[in-house]
Write an enzyme that holds these catalytic residues in place. Structure first.
Site, PDB file in Angstrom:
ATOM      1  N   SER A 490      72.548 -20.009 -77.942  1.00  0.00           N
ATOM      2  CA  SER A 490      72.463 -21.105 -78.904  1.00  0.00           C
ATOM      3  C   SER A 490      72.419 -20.494 -80.305  1.00  0.00           C
ATOM      4  O   SER A 490      71.577 -19.643 -80.588  1.00  0.00           O
ATOM      5  CB  SER A 490      71.199 -21.937 -78.660  1.00  0.00           C
ATOM      6  OG  SER A 490      71.196 -22.471 -77.352  1.00  0.00           O
ATOM      7  N   CYS A 662      65.211 -27.657 -75.819  1.00  0.00           N
ATOM      8  CA  CYS A 662      65.988 -26.433 -75.608  1.00  0.00           C
ATOM      9  C   CYS A 662      65.113 -25.382 -74.933  1.00  0.00           C
ATOM     10  O   CYS A 662      63.963 -25.174 -75.325  1.00  0.00           O
ATOM     11  CB  CYS A 662      66.523 -25.893 -76.940  1.00  0.00           C
ATOM     12  SG  CYS A 662      67.528 -24.400 -76.751  1.00  0.00           S
ATOM     13  N   ASP A 707      69.584 -28.669 -74.373  1.00  0.00           N
ATOM     14  CA  ASP A 707      70.357 -27.428 -74.368  1.00  0.00           C
ATOM     15  C   ASP A 707      69.546 -26.448 -73.537  1.00  0.00           C
ATOM     16  O   ASP A 707      68.657 -25.764 -74.038  1.00  0.00           O
ATOM     17  CB  ASP A 707      70.536 -26.928 -75.810  1.00  0.00           C
ATOM     18  CG  ASP A 707      71.347 -25.642 -75.885  1.00  0.00           C
ATOM     19  OD1 ASP A 707      71.795 -25.155 -74.834  1.00  0.00           O
ATOM     20  OD2 ASP A 707      71.512 -25.115 -77.004  1.00  0.00           O
ATOM     21  N   TRP A 709      69.064 -23.668 -69.967  1.00  0.00           N
ATOM     22  CA  TRP A 709      69.720 -22.648 -69.155  1.00  0.00           C
ATOM     23  C   TRP A 709      68.820 -22.233 -68.010  1.00  0.00           C
ATOM     24  O   TRP A 709      67.644 -22.525 -67.992  1.00  0.00           O
ATOM     25  CB  TRP A 709      70.072 -21.427 -70.005  1.00  0.00           C
ATOM     26  CG  TRP A 709      68.903 -20.866 -70.754  1.00  0.00           C
ATOM     27  CD1 TRP A 709      67.974 -19.990 -70.291  1.00  0.00           C
ATOM     28  CD2 TRP A 709      68.528 -21.153 -72.109  1.00  0.00           C
ATOM     29  NE1 TRP A 709      67.054 -19.697 -71.258  1.00  0.00           N
ATOM     30  CE2 TRP A 709      67.369 -20.394 -72.395  1.00  0.00           C
ATOM     31  CE3 TRP A 709      69.066 -21.967 -73.116  1.00  0.00           C
ATOM     32  CZ2 TRP A 709      66.736 -20.447 -73.637  1.00  0.00           C
ATOM     33  CZ3 TRP A 709      68.435 -22.003 -74.344  1.00  0.00           C
ATOM     34  CH2 TRP A 709      67.279 -21.252 -74.601  1.00  0.00           C
TER      35      TRP A 709
END
Length: 709
Positions: A490, A662, A707, A709
């Protein structure tokens, strides 16, 4: 009466051209218009003449080349750049039944499954035409998707989901088009289809893309041939693919085998993929690192994963204090003079190299000199494609083995079952060969799960356990070691503040595996060890590209926003705050903004602390709320801080506020999602189902973005 000019004969024109002499007076061209008239009248002969000249010149060149190569010592010449022409797409199928196989892939797994499925299909049904299609290349414009799909009668889709249930880059355009317009009713009534999804059950939106496409297919009239396949990469996705594939063949037997065909299908055995390898005596041309990386300053150049841009590392900073036993790196890539552009919230894809210690271990296991210079080919010496060439990744440029292992080989991920079979084929020890085959077989499913998946054994560890399995280079790069993939980060800056720099915030990956191996993250270790431009003109560089994201600030700066990002999840919010600061400086009125950040200890890993304090002082954020998980008697995380401000958060949401999350998808993002559900239920006096519906509506309307992961 004016005299009629004498006509020029074709033989005169030829003679004049060949001799290079001027024509006689009687045959002179009085003006250019006469020449034009003559050429029009004799255009067939002129075309014949020019073609003859071209043939003569071509023959002369061939003769000269043959003479030069015949007299010189035979030697493989290394091309400056390897160009692999794409095979011509032929829509003609000679009356064969057409089977279209589409893929949406991020790391190549879905594409690999699609190609393997097509290879077996061609072997089973020689009278059918199987075609593998990249979803992004299927239609040049969105409108073409509908036009082309209407003509499809039999199709299979291999669709991966990544991140927070998002489509892959090459499927994003198709997915957006397919899901935005759902009022076409039964326009797919002539289509029979199957879908295999690729995902990971550890993520909240497991196989979301495949599930959504499957539902819309059914709603719009398509006939499902087999149940939706849900591949789980958390275990062994190859087994999931094999099980789904076995359901497909009986259905295709009904569609693709003629009624009078009573023969029993020959059991299919997948061939081991292999490049043709050409070894070269010496390095004729220097190998270019990541040859597809373009350092050109051409402002019109478009950069993507296939065409990255070479950029220098301008700045490197350690963000943790010396009291921390971990590391987090702030990196700035210099994009001045390139065509790279980015927006706040985008991602940066970074190609990096394997560590030298990893490369040297691979060289030892392959038992080949690191200076061996070679090239890999997908064709035979006579120019015909080698078996299975359509399933092979494009060859990398000619280089030494050390360069190939450093830049192109994924050496640290766990090997797939297909890789174990390839190793077994080259194991000189029968016991080792049998063991590898067993691990790759259905009967060895549990042992594979324990030995490879649970133990997180790397490819090199497996090769070390089976030392007699030494594959040739063509097999190693085609069937055993996947290509090294870019790592995504990011972006932690805004072009409004840093137009010529792209900032990245990266935590060092340094973990002890169950086998005792210390796993060092490929890219995070590279970032920690780079030499920046502000320290040396001979600085580190990397091929990079920008991937567009939908993680964007609201169009109206007055919209309330809630940002939740512990650890390196702070990265995009640093960019958000830079943008809000720039807007405020320009006189724009900002809405309220809360930032929930989390770390272990303020004296160790409170990254960007001074910057965040300054953003509070200048009004870029209304309040900074920090959870320190290792300072008190109890571990405190961002979701606990959210609970303390439940009323305030609910008011911001009720006023049309947007929520951004995030960070880690498996833990933090799930906990935050549950907390949002709890806050909605308690503060809004809702039932559990009503609260979940509200949170889902926030996601669907773009007011709750993640966002992860």
């Amino acid at each position: 009466m004016e005299p009629t000019p004498e006509k020029i004969s074709f033989s005169d024109l030829v003679a004049a051209i060949l001799k290079g002499s001027k024509m006689g007076a009687s045959h002179a061209l009085e003006n250019s218009s006469e020449l034009a008239i003559y050429l029009v009248e004799k255009r067939e002969l002129v075309m014949l003449l020019t073609t003859s000249f071209a043939v003569l010149i071509g023959c002369a060149v061939v003769l000269m080349w043959r003479r030069s190569t015949g007299s010189a010592k035979k030697k493989d010449m290394v091309p400056i750049k390897l160009v692999i022409p794409k095979p011509a797409e032929d829509d003609a199928d000679d009356g064969k039944k057409k089977v279209s196989i589409f893929f949406g892939t991020q790391t190549g797994t879905a594409e690999g499954f699609a190609k393997a499925f097509a290879e077996e299909g061609r072997a089973r049904y020689p009278h059918a035409a199987f075609k593998v299609i990249d979803l992004d290349e299927y239609a040049a414009e969105d409108e073409e998707y509908e036009e082309k799909l209407r003509k499809e009668t039999l199709a299979f889709f291999f669709l991966a989901s990544y991140g927070d249930g998002e489509p892959t880059d090459n499927a994003a355009r198709f997915y957006r088009w397919f899901t935005e317009e759902t009022s076409r009713e039964d326009w797919l009534r002539n289509l029979q289809y199957g879908i295999f999804g690729l995902g990971n059950r550890q993520y909240e939106h497991f196989n979301k893309i495949a599930k959504v496409v499957d539902k819309i297919m059914i709603d719009q009239g398509a006939k499902q041939l087999v149940p939706l396949g849900l591949g789980d990469d958390d275990q062994c996705i190859e087994d999931d693919f094999s099980a789904w594939r076995e359901l497909v063949w009986p259905e295709l037997d009904k569609l693709l085998r003629s009624e009078d065909d009573t023969s029993v299908a020959t059991p299919y055995t997948a061939t081991i993929l292999e490049y043709r390898v050409v070894f070269h005596d010496s390095i004729e041309q220097p190998a270019l690192d990541h040859s597809s990386a373009d350092a050109s300053t051409n402002g019109d150049m478009i950069h993507d994963s296939q065409h990255p841009c070479r950029v220098n590392v301008a700045v490197k900073k350690e963000l943790h204090t010396t009291a921390s036993d971990r590391s987090c790196t702030h990196l700035e890539f210099d994009i001045s003079g390139t065509s790279l552009r980015y927006e706040t919230g985008d991602h940066l894809g970074v190609y990096c190299n394997n560590l030298i210690e990893t490369v040297e271990e691979a060289e030892r296991l392959l038992n080949i000199s690191p200076q061996t210079f070679f090239s890999i080919r997908t064709d035979n010496e006579d120019g015909s494609p080698i078996s299975g060439s359509s399933s092979l990744p494009p060859p990398f440029p000619p280089c030494t083995l050390r360069v190939a292992l450093t830049q192109y080989a994924d050496l640290l991920n766990s090997p797939k079952k297909s890789a174990l079979l390839a190793l077994a084929a080259y194991a000189s020890d029968p016991d080792e060969a049998d063991r590898l085959k067993h691990l790759a077989s259905p009967n060895g499913k549990e042992e594979y799960a324990q030995y490879v998946v649970t133990s997180q054994r790397s490819l090199l560890e497996v090769m070390a356990d089976f030392p007699s399995a030494i594959p040739p280079l063509g097999v190693f790069f085609a069937a055993i070691s996947p290509r090294l993939q870019p790592r995504f980060y990011s972006i932690s800056s805004s072009p409004k503040i840093a137009p010529s720099r792209i900032h990245v915030t990266c935590a060092l990956v340094y973990d002890k595996m169950p086998t005792g191996r210390i796993h060092k993250g490929v890219c995070s270790t590279w970032m920690k060890n780079v030499t920046p431009l502000d320290e040396s003109p001979d600085c580190s560089w990397a091929p990079v590209f920008v991937r567009t994201s939908n993680f964007r600030l609201p169009a109206d700066p007055k919209t309330p926003i809630i940002m939740i990002g512990p650890g390196t999840g702070l990265a995009p919010f640093r960019g958000f705050l830079q943008e809000r600061f720039a807007l405020k400086e320009s006189g724009t009125k900002l809405g309220p903004a809360l930032l929930f950040f989390g770390c272990r200890n303020r004296k160790m890993d409170f990254i960007y602390q001074d910057e965040l304090d300054d953003f509070v002082k200048c009004g870029a954020i209304s309040e900074l709320i920090v959870a320190f998980s290792r300072e008190g008697p109890f571990k405190e995380y961002v979701q606990h801080k959210m609970a303390e401000r439940a009323s305030h958060l609910w008011n911001m949401i009720s006023q049309g506020g947007s929520i951004y999350v995030c960070g880690d998808a498996k833990g933090m993002a799930r906990d935050v999602h549950r907390m949002l559900h709890t806050i909605s239920q308690e503060q809004g006096s809702m039932t559990s189902s009503e609260a979940e519906s509200l949170v889902k509506n926030l996601q669907m309307s773009g007011r709750y973005l993640r966002d992860v992961w």
